[in-house]
Motif scaffolding. Structure first.
Motif, short mmCIF file in Angstrom:
data_model
loop_
_atom_site.label_atom_id
_atom_site.label_comp_id
_atom_site.label_asym_id
_atom_site.label_seq_id
_atom_site.Cartn_x
_atom_site.Cartn_y
_atom_site.Cartn_z
N LYS A 21 -20.97 -18.89 32.95
CA LYS A 21 -19.71 -19.27 33.62
C LYS A 21 -19.81 -20.36 34.68
O LYS A 21 -19.13 -21.14 34.97
CB LYS A 21 -19.01 -17.98 34.34
N ALA A 22 -20.88 -20.10 35.34
CA ALA A 22 -21.29 -20.96 36.35
C ALA A 22 -21.45 -22.36 36.02
O ALA A 22 -21.26 -23.39 36.33
CB ALA A 22 -22.53 -20.60 37.25
N LEU A 23 -22.07 -22.68 34.58
CA LEU A 23 -22.29 -23.87 33.97
C LEU A 23 -21.08 -24.36 33.46
O LEU A 23 -21.06 -25.54 33.73
CB LEU A 23 -23.22 -23.24 32.76
N GLU A 24 -20.25 -23.63 33.08
CA GLU A 24 -18.90 -23.96 32.68
C GLU A 24 -18.21 -24.76 33.98
O GLU A 24 -17.64 -25.85 33.71
CB GLU A 24 -17.98 -23.05 32.10
N PHE A 25 -18.31 -24.06 34.91
CA PHE A 25 -17.79 -24.44 36.25
C PHE A 25 -18.43 -25.95 36.70
O PHE A 25 -17.61 -26.80 37.16
CB PHE A 25 -17.92 -23.32 37.27
N ALA A 26 -19.70 -25.92 36.63
CA ALA A 26 -20.58 -26.95 37.03
C ALA A 26 -20.19 -28.14 36.27
O ALA A 26 -19.97 -29.41 36.74
CB ALA A 26 -21.89 -26.65 37.05
N GLN A 27 -19.76 -28.20 34.87
CA GLN A 27 -19.34 -29.10 34.05
C GLN A 27 -18.02 -29.68 34.40
O GLN A 27 -17.83 -30.79 34.46
CB GLN A 27 -19.40 -28.65 32.55
N GLU A 28 -17.16 -28.66 34.78
CA GLU A 28 -15.91 -29.12 35.01
C GLU A 28 -15.92 -29.78 36.54
O GLU A 28 -14.90 -30.81 36.70
CB GLU A 28 -14.89 -27.79 35.02
N THR A 29 -16.64 -29.46 37.29
CA THR A 29 -16.55 -29.93 38.58
C THR A 29 -17.56 -31.04 39.04
O THR A 29 -17.68 -31.65 40.07
CB THR A 29 -16.66 -28.84 39.87
#
Length: 145
Positions: A21-29
């Motif tokens: 989930k953190a990886l997805e968040f990092a991708q988006e931001t």
């Protein structure tokens, strides 16, 4: 927005889900990640009987080697997602303190970690590293459950 996330991982399925989930968040931001594995210290009295035959040095070497292999996989997954990711491991009797120190030393602006949701006697005996991070950190904490 957050630019550098410290993600505490311990090898559990829940921590791996929090990492993803953190990886997805990092991708988006377009944020970067530092993945940290805070390993417990060596104890002469322990409920892990395999620790009793090791010396402190042997134990720490084995734990850090295992953590390094685990974190290599985390780094590969982040690289495949196009997210810059550094990794770090530490042996510490107080994982919550190691997590906070690592976040501060790496100039992270968000700590991401899982909560195992232990309650009752288990929570009293084992304690909650997540709760301790929430209580002591000056850096925002995102808890994944």
């Amino acid at each position: 927005m957050f630019r550098h996330l410290l993600v505490a991982v311990d090898g559990s399925a829940l921590a791996e889900a929090a990492f993803r989930k953190a990886l997805e968040f990092a991708q988006e931001t377009q944020a970067s990640i530092t993945a940290l594995r805070a390993c417990p210290d060596f104890h002469v009295t322990t409920y892990h009987t395999e620790m009793l035959t090791d010396t402190r040095e042997q134990f720490e070497e084995a734990v850090l080697e295992d953590a390094s292999k685990y974190l290599d996989g985390i780094a590969r997954e982040a690289a495949a997602a196009g997210v810059p990711c550094d990794t770090s491991s530490v042996v510490d009797d107080h994982p919550y303190d190691a997590i906070i120190k690592a976040a501060e030393e790496n100039d992270c602006d968000l700590i991401v970690m899982a909560s195992h949701g232990r309650r009752g006697v288990k929570a009293l005996l084992i304690g909650s590293e997540t709760l301790k991070v929430l209580t002591h950190s000056k850096i925002p904490v995102l808890v994944y459950r």
